[in-house]
Motif scaffolding. Structure first.
Motif, PDB file in Angstrom:
ATOM      1  N   THR A 138       0.790  -1.269   0.052  1.00 35.29           N
ATOM      2  CA  THR A 138      -0.074  -0.160  -0.010  1.00 35.29           C
ATOM      3  C   THR A 138       0.852   1.175  -0.019  1.00 35.29           C
ATOM      4  OG1 THR A 138      -1.656  -0.866   1.378  1.00 35.29           O
ATOM      5  CG2 THR A 138      -1.720   1.238   1.488  1.00 35.29           C
ATOM      6  N   ASP A 153      -2.981   4.185  -3.253  1.00 37.19           N
ATOM      7  CA  ASP A 153      -2.912   2.910  -4.137  1.00 37.19           C
ATOM      8  C   ASP A 153      -2.434   1.307  -3.373  1.00 37.19           C
ATOM      9  OD1 ASP A 153      -3.638   1.243  -6.277  1.00 37.19           O
ATOM     10  OD2 ASP A 153      -2.379   2.603  -7.918  1.00 37.19           O
ATOM     11  N   GLN A 154      -2.981   0.493  -4.030  1.00 42.06           N
ATOM     12  CA  GLN A 154      -2.452  -0.653  -3.653  1.00 42.06           C
ATOM     13  C   GLN A 154      -2.284  -1.790  -4.810  1.00 42.06           C
ATOM     14  OE1 GLN A 154      -6.053  -1.285  -0.837  1.00 42.06           O
ATOM     15  NE2 GLN A 154      -4.582  -1.572   0.810  1.00 42.06           N
ATOM     16  N   ALA A 155      -1.218  -2.856  -4.397  1.00 40.88           N
ATOM     17  CA  ALA A 155      -1.355  -3.983  -5.313  1.00 40.88           C
ATOM     18  C   ALA A 155      -1.095  -5.346  -4.325  1.00 40.88           C
ATOM     19  CB  ALA A 155       0.194  -3.719  -6.008  1.00 40.88           C
ATOM     20  N   ALA A 175       6.033  -6.331  -6.278  1.00 38.46           N
ATOM     21  CA  ALA A 175       5.307  -5.431  -6.363  1.00 38.46           C
ATOM     22  C   ALA A 175       5.080  -4.142  -5.775  1.00 38.46           C
ATOM     23  CB  ALA A 175       3.966  -6.334  -5.502  1.00 38.46           C
ATOM     24  N   GLU A 176       5.923  -3.893  -4.647  1.00 37.28           N
ATOM     25  CA  GLU A 176       6.528  -2.783  -4.234  1.00 37.28           C
ATOM     26  C   GLU A 176       7.397  -1.824  -5.137  1.00 37.28           C
ATOM     27  OE1 GLU A 176       6.908  -3.385   0.607  1.00 37.28           O
ATOM     28  OE2 GLU A 176       8.560  -3.703  -0.797  1.00 37.28           O
ATOM     29  N   HIS A 178       7.257  -1.906  -8.172  1.00 37.41           N
ATOM     30  CA  HIS A 178       6.529  -1.339  -9.339  1.00 37.41           C
ATOM     31  C   HIS A 178       5.219  -0.255  -8.839  1.00 37.41           C
ATOM     32  CE1 HIS A 178       3.868  -1.280 -12.836  1.00 37.41           C
ATOM     33  NE2 HIS A 178       2.723  -1.449 -12.064  1.00 37.41           N
ATOM     34  N   LEU A 179       4.726  -0.468  -7.763  1.00 37.73           N
ATOM     35  CA  LEU A 179       3.764   0.436  -7.339  1.00 37.73           C
ATOM     36  C   LEU A 179       4.211   1.687  -6.783  1.00 37.73           C
ATOM     37  CD1 LEU A 179       0.728   0.673  -6.541  1.00 37.73           C
ATOM     38  CD2 LEU A 179       1.356  -0.171  -4.183  1.00 37.73           C
ATOM     39  N   THR A 182       5.111   4.054 -10.014  1.00 36.23           N
ATOM     40  CA  THR A 182       3.825   4.367 -10.470  1.00 36.23           C
ATOM     41  C   THR A 182       3.028   5.344  -9.952  1.00 36.23           C
ATOM     42  OG1 THR A 182       3.886   2.129 -11.567  1.00 36.23           O
ATOM     43  CG2 THR A 182       1.861   3.177 -11.333  1.00 36.23           C
ATOM     44  N   VAL A 183       2.970   5.265  -8.610  1.00 31.83           N
ATOM     45  CA  VAL A 183       2.109   6.293  -7.629  1.00 31.83           C
ATOM     46  C   VAL A 183       2.884   7.721  -7.824  1.00 31.83           C
ATOM     47  CG1 VAL A 183       1.445   7.052  -5.309  1.00 31.83           C
ATOM     48  CG2 VAL A 183       0.953   4.675  -6.247  1.00 31.83           C
TER      49      VAL A 183
END
Length: 195
Positions: A138, A153-155, A175-176, A178-179, A182-183
């Motif tokens: 998150t 945002d979350q993944a 996942a972190e 990438h997220l 992106t955020v």
């Protein structure tokens, strides 16, 4: 959008941000400074690799929070960078009101769980031990409530029967990585100078 990164460890999330910047995937954001609260943090080595100033800031005397003179030193050093966004990328300290007020609605944090589930330390381990089938990461705004600020945002990451804590940790970290960039890119596209 001027970005300052704060971290405590090896800096894998900071590295993901800096790689995104180098590859022109960070939108209108630019990392202008890295600060670490440990002199041996791997995060500091990223500065030379990516051409971004990186410095140790002494957080003494407390191990888990910023307070008093150290808090004021952090506020002064970060303010001098004229940040539009302060990114906590593995910064393992609780922030209190003077710091949060100085950069209100400009501090984001990355947490390794799908908040509001599993806040606090060891979010990945908490999820793994609880036996949930889906966890993740998150990005949220920082408020006085630890890991309780508005979610940006979350993944999601599925926990398979064959996962170990180590394999799950690797999946959440991927996942972190990438997220978070992106955020930041998305926030930069909505950012207005002088906000």
């Amino acid at each position: 959008m001027r970005v300052v990164i704060l971290g405590s460890g090896r800096g894998s999330n900071a590295e993901a941000i800096l790689k995104a910047q180098k590859e022109n995937r960070l939108g209108r954001a630019e990392v202008v400074q890295i600060f670490a609260d440990r002199p041996d943090a791997g995060l500091l080595e990223l500065g030379a690799r990516f051409g971004v100033p990186a410095h140790f800031l002494d957080p003494a005397p407390y191990k888990s929070k910023l307070d008093g003179a150290a808090e004021q030193a952090y506020i002064a050093a970060i303010t001098a960078c004229r940040p539009d966004l302060v990114v906590l990328a593995g910064f393992m300290r609780v922030l209190k009101m003077p710091f949060i007020a100085a950069f209100e609605r400009r501090i984001i944090n990355l947490h390794p769980s799908l908040l509001p589930s599993f806040p606090g330390l060891d979010g990945i381990g908490q999820a793994f031990r609880r036996g949930v089938k889906v966890t993740g990461c998150t990005v949220h705004y920082v408020t006085l409530e630890v890991d309780g600020g508005p979610i940006i945002d979350q993944a999601a990451v599925r926990i398979e029967e064959t996962d170990t804590l180590e394999s799950l940790t690797a999946k959440v970290h991927a996942a972190e990585h990438h997220l978070l960039p992106t955020v930041i890119a998305r926030l930069s596209e909505r950012w207005t100078p002088g906000e």
